[in-house]
Scaffold this active site. Sequence first.
Site, short mmCIF file in Angstrom:
data_model
loop_
_atom_site.label_atom_id
_atom_site.label_comp_id
_atom_site.label_asym_id
_atom_site.label_seq_id
_atom_site.Cartn_x
_atom_site.Cartn_y
_atom_site.Cartn_z
N GLY A 1 0.80 -1.23 0.00
CA GLY A 1 0.00 0.00 0.00
C GLY A 1 0.83 1.27 0.00
O GLY A 1 0.32 2.35 0.28
N LYS B 1 3.65 1.24 -4.81
CA LYS B 1 4.46 0.55 -5.83
C LYS B 1 3.80 0.58 -7.20
O LYS B 1 4.46 0.82 -8.22
CB LYS B 1 4.68 -0.94 -5.46
CG LYS B 1 5.54 -1.19 -4.26
CD LYS B 1 5.77 -2.68 -4.04
CE LYS B 1 4.50 -3.50 -3.88
NZ LYS B 1 3.71 -3.14 -2.68
N LYS C 1 3.64 -7.58 -13.50
CA LYS C 1 3.30 -7.88 -12.10
C LYS C 1 3.34 -9.40 -12.06
O LYS C 1 2.30 -10.06 -12.24
CB LYS C 1 1.90 -7.34 -11.75
CG LYS C 1 1.38 -7.72 -10.38
CD LYS C 1 1.91 -6.83 -9.28
CE LYS C 1 1.44 -7.32 -7.92
NZ LYS C 1 1.83 -6.37 -6.84
N SER D 1 -1.75 -11.25 -5.68
CA SER D 1 -2.78 -11.92 -4.89
C SER D 1 -3.89 -10.90 -4.65
O SER D 1 -3.72 -9.71 -4.88
CB SER D 1 -2.20 -12.45 -3.58
OG SER D 1 -1.57 -11.41 -2.87
N1 ADP Z 1 1.17 9.62 -5.07
C1 ADP Z 1 -0.09 9.19 -4.83
N2 ADP Z 1 -1.11 10.06 -4.83
C2 ADP Z 1 -2.38 9.66 -4.57
N3 ADP Z 1 -2.71 8.38 -4.28
C3 ADP Z 1 -1.72 7.47 -4.27
C4 ADP Z 1 -0.37 7.82 -4.54
N4 ADP Z 1 0.38 6.70 -4.44
C5 ADP Z 1 -0.46 5.72 -4.12
N5 ADP Z 1 -1.73 6.15 -4.01
C6 ADP Z 1 -2.91 5.37 -3.64
O1 ADP Z 1 -2.58 4.60 -2.49
C7 ADP Z 1 -3.07 3.28 -2.61
C8 ADP Z 1 -1.90 2.30 -2.58
O2 ADP Z 1 -1.06 2.54 -3.72
P1 ADP Z 1 -0.53 1.35 -4.60
O3 ADP Z 1 0.28 1.93 -5.72
O4 ADP Z 1 -1.63 0.44 -5.00
O5 ADP Z 1 0.42 0.63 -3.53
P2 ADP Z 1 1.15 -0.80 -3.58
O6 ADP Z 1 1.24 -1.18 -5.03
O7 ADP Z 1 2.48 -0.57 -2.95
O8 ADP Z 1 0.31 -1.73 -2.77
C9 ADP Z 1 -3.86 3.24 -3.90
O9 ADP Z 1 -5.21 3.51 -3.63
C10 ADP Z 1 -3.26 4.36 -4.73
O10 ADP Z 1 -4.15 4.91 -5.67
MG MG Z 2 0.53 -2.83 -6.07
#
Ligand code: ADP
Ligand code: MG
Length: 220
Positions: free
Chosen positions: A13, A16, A38, A42
Amino acid sequence: VSRSLLVTGTDTGIGKTVVAAGLAAALRRAGLDLGVMKPVASGARRGVSDDAVYLRKTAGVDDPLSLVNPLLFKAPLAPSVAAAVENRRVDLRPVRAAWRELLRRREGLVVEGVGGLLVPIRPRWTVAHFAKAFRLPLVIVTRPKLGTLNHTALTALAARAFGLKLFGLIVNFAEPGRGDPRTWSALERETRLPILGVVPHRPKPAAFDPIAKALLRLGF
Ligand SMILES: Nc1ncnc2c1ncn2[C@@H]1O[C@H](COP(=O)(O)OP(=O)(O)O)[C@@H](O)[C@H]1O
Ligand SMILES: [Mg+2]
């Protein structure tokens, strides 16, 4: 020989997917014909990986989703645990096959890890083992908030213990807020890694261009 890297993070979260997708798009704008992957996901929704769908769409690549994400588990758990829930063994052959096929089509791949670096894909075989096996250098996505120095230093330490190449850190504002730039210099000092860029909350696509440039300057 490929031009590929793995986007890992100090936690799940952390951003990434957002960073890997934005960076892939920026590197493509800079002229590299990169794909996205990817390899293991999961938490399937409607039989697909949301991360893979987002990566493909945002990076603007048309490789089949089955190659972008060859291995998917239903439960939103670490892959080795999700596999156990489904009574499945984690078979990496489809991942290797998809990797080869994508690299036939592309000059390199921006690969998103699962969770953090020591998340098990198979029992006692982690994302770090994956990076080693596929010879992937890393970028580490990290949060700007309190706790980041410890998590980032631990991740860098683990990566070095595995002998992985590290390009640097990307500080990502997944949540709105203002960071303290003194934290950035402490991050660089404590990890002995450069910050490749700071990604604001709700970034425009162009926010990733300087990060792509920094990577290219470092020999990516
Ligand atoms: N720079 C950002 N600005 C706004 N929302 C973000 C940003 N980075 C991540 N998010 C939000 O935070 C959540 C987690 O990001 P995500 O890229 O899915 O993380 P991961 O892949 O590490 O689990 C998602 O809902 C994503 O849209
Ligand atoms: Mg992710």
